[in-house]
Design a protein around this motif. Structure first.
Motif, PDB file in Angstrom:
ATOM      1  N   THR A   1      22.119 -10.010  22.467  1.00 15.07           N
ATOM      2  CA  THR A   1      22.000 -10.083  21.295  1.00 15.07           C
ATOM      3  C   THR A   1      21.287  -9.139  20.482  1.00 15.07           C
TER       4      THR A   1
ATOM      5  N   THR B   1      22.152  -6.118  13.107  1.00 13.00           N
ATOM      6  CA  THR B   1      22.802  -5.284  12.339  1.00 13.00           C
ATOM      7  C   THR B   1      21.779  -5.133  11.039  1.00 13.00           C
TER       8      THR B   1
ATOM      9  N   PRO C   1      24.680  -1.416  13.287  1.00 14.12           N
ATOM     10  CA  PRO C   1      23.786  -2.039  14.644  1.00 14.12           C
ATOM     11  C   PRO C   1      22.806  -1.346  14.987  1.00 14.12           C
TER      12      PRO C   1
ATOM     13  N   LEU D   1      23.024  -0.549  19.750  1.00 18.42           N
ATOM     14  CA  LEU D   1      24.035  -1.053  20.396  1.00 18.42           C
ATOM     15  C   LEU D   1      24.598  -0.404  21.617  1.00 18.42           C
TER      16      LEU D   1
ATOM     17  N   ILE E   1      33.997  -1.967  21.204  1.00 21.05           N
ATOM     18  CA  ILE E   1      32.966  -2.872  20.718  1.00 21.05           C
ATOM     19  C   ILE E   1      32.411  -2.682  19.442  1.00 21.05           C
TER      20      ILE E   1
ATOM     21  N   VAL F   1      32.342  -5.084  16.405  1.00 23.97           N
ATOM     22  CA  VAL F   1      31.105  -5.481  15.678  1.00 23.97           C
ATOM     23  C   VAL F   1      31.178  -5.290  14.152  1.00 23.97           C
ATOM     24  N   ASP F   2      31.755  -3.942  13.758  1.00 23.70           N
ATOM     25  CA  ASP F   2      31.901  -3.573  12.275  1.00 23.70           C
ATOM     26  C   ASP F   2      32.768  -4.419  11.587  1.00 23.70           C
TER      27      ASP F   2
ATOM     28  N   VAL G   1      31.251  -7.920  11.216  1.00 23.90           N
ATOM     29  CA  VAL G   1      30.218  -7.702  10.141  1.00 23.90           C
ATOM     30  C   VAL G   1      30.609  -7.734   8.579  1.00 23.90           C
TER      31      VAL G   1
ATOM     32  N   VAL H   1      24.194 -10.655  15.900  1.00 26.71           N
ATOM     33  CA  VAL H   1      25.466 -10.316  16.764  1.00 26.71           C
ATOM     34  C   VAL H   1      25.242 -10.517  18.137  1.00 26.71           C
TER      35      VAL H   1
ATOM     36  N   LEU I   1      27.226 -10.563  22.010  1.00 29.02           N
ATOM     37  CA  LEU I   1      28.125 -10.178  22.904  1.00 29.02           C
ATOM     38  C   LEU I   1      28.074 -11.128  24.063  1.00 29.02           C
TER      39      LEU I   1
ATOM     40  N   VAL J   1      32.868 -12.124  20.832  1.00 23.93           N
ATOM     41  CA  VAL J   1      31.743 -11.226  20.090  1.00 23.93           C
ATOM     42  C   VAL J   1      31.650 -12.178  18.783  1.00 23.93           C
TER      43      VAL J   1
ATOM     44  N   ALA K   1      29.267 -12.584  14.806  1.00 23.28           N
ATOM     45  CA  ALA K   1      28.217 -11.835  13.773  1.00 23.28           C
ATOM     46  C   ALA K   1      27.954 -12.790  12.724  1.00 23.28           C
TER      47      ALA K   1
END
Length: 292
Positions: free
Chosen positions: A38, A41, A46, A49, A74, A78-79, A82, A92, A94, A117, A119
């Motif tokens: 966990t 961001t 992030p 990360l 990854i 995430v980007d 978000v 976030v 994972l 994943v 967010a």
């Protein structure tokens, strides 16, 4: 974006959460064979990360839960989440499971991990906790420092959930856990620091705790600020007689503790060392997540 419109990553695809599925034979579901991380961001970026992925992969090697997605992939996932979910300040998660049960359970190779994943919006701890200090309880549920799972962030999280239930019953923010030798270990969802005589102390990993990314960052900040720090075994007396106590994790950052059950810590308000480290932590986050 409304949560009903949110999307997540599931094993190679980005899907609406309502459509996300894993196999009913997934080892994470049936056996608790999974890992998670966990993180937060800030402004869409992030924080640390890379450190979270390093821990995830190290645990994956130890427990044979092997994530096939690269670190760059990854980061891109995430980007995308978000942005798609419109949550620049996101929580976030994972999650990597050992995948569908196939072949012998003790197969060292095993199937590629199923990576999930998410967010979503950040729900911060109450501001009063930071302004006045939080209350914690001491859990009856011991950490087994001999159990290899103790040192990995696995999805087998029931003991921590039960400890948190104890905390909620006591109207507390967190439950502090000791190991089988009565040494301070960790919180149900946090690492624990005490301040005694101006010195920052925290239990060593071998006393039965997960080596938190935020814990490591706070130790780094302490070194930068010239706050002497040491990892050593601590007793309940070290906890109760401390000048200050505070907790750390990626969501709470640095959370001061004012009381352990009915016992006030120090002056019963957030102390200067915790406040200084919290400011240093936030400054570090701002530098590392700044655009440009």
């Amino acid at each position: 974006m409304a949560s009903t419109d949110a999307v997540m990553y599931v094993a190679g695809e980005i899907l609406p959460m309502a459509e996300a599925r894993v196999s009913a034979l997934d080892a994470g579901l049936l056996l608790g064979a999974g890992l998670f991380e966990t993180l937060r961001t800030y402004g869409g970026r992030p924080f640390r990360l890379g450190a979270h992925l390093e821990r995830l992969r190290a645990s994956g090697e130890a427990l044979r839960i092997l994530v096939r997605e690269t670190d760059d992939a990854i980061a891109g996932i995430v980007d995308r989440l978000v942005r798609a979910n419109e949550v620049p300040d996101a929580r976030v998660r994972l999650t990597a499971t050992r995948g569908p049960l196939e072949g012998p359970l003790d197969d060292d190779a095993g199937p590629p991990a199923t990576l999930l994943v998410t967010a979503g919006p950040m729900t911060p701890y109450p501001a009063a906790f930071y302004e006045q200090g939080a209350t914690v309880v001491v859990s009856d549920i011991r950490v087994n420092e001999h159990d290899p799972r103790t040192y990995h962030k696995t999805t087998n999280y029931l003991a921590s959930l039960l400890a948190l239930r104890e905390a909620r019953r006591g109207r507390a923010a967190e439950a502090i856990r000791f190991n089988t030798r009565n040494r301070l270990a960790e919180g149900a969802v946090s690492n624990v620091f005490v301040v005694a005589g101006g010195r920052l102390l925290t239990p060593p990993v071998e006393d039965g705790l997960l080596a938190g990314v935020t814990r490591a960052t706070v130790l780094e900040v302490a070194e930068d600020l010239g706050v002497p720090a040491e990892q050593r075994s601590l007793s309940v007396h070290d906890l109760l007689d401390a000048d200050e106590v505070f907790l750390t994790n990626a969501i709470m950052e640095v959370l001061p503790v004012a009381r352990v059950e009915a016992r006030a810590i120090g002056s019963g308000v957030p102390g200067p060392v915790a406040q200084r480290l919290a400011e240093g932590y936030r400054a570090l986050v701002a530098r590392e997540t700044a655009a440009g």
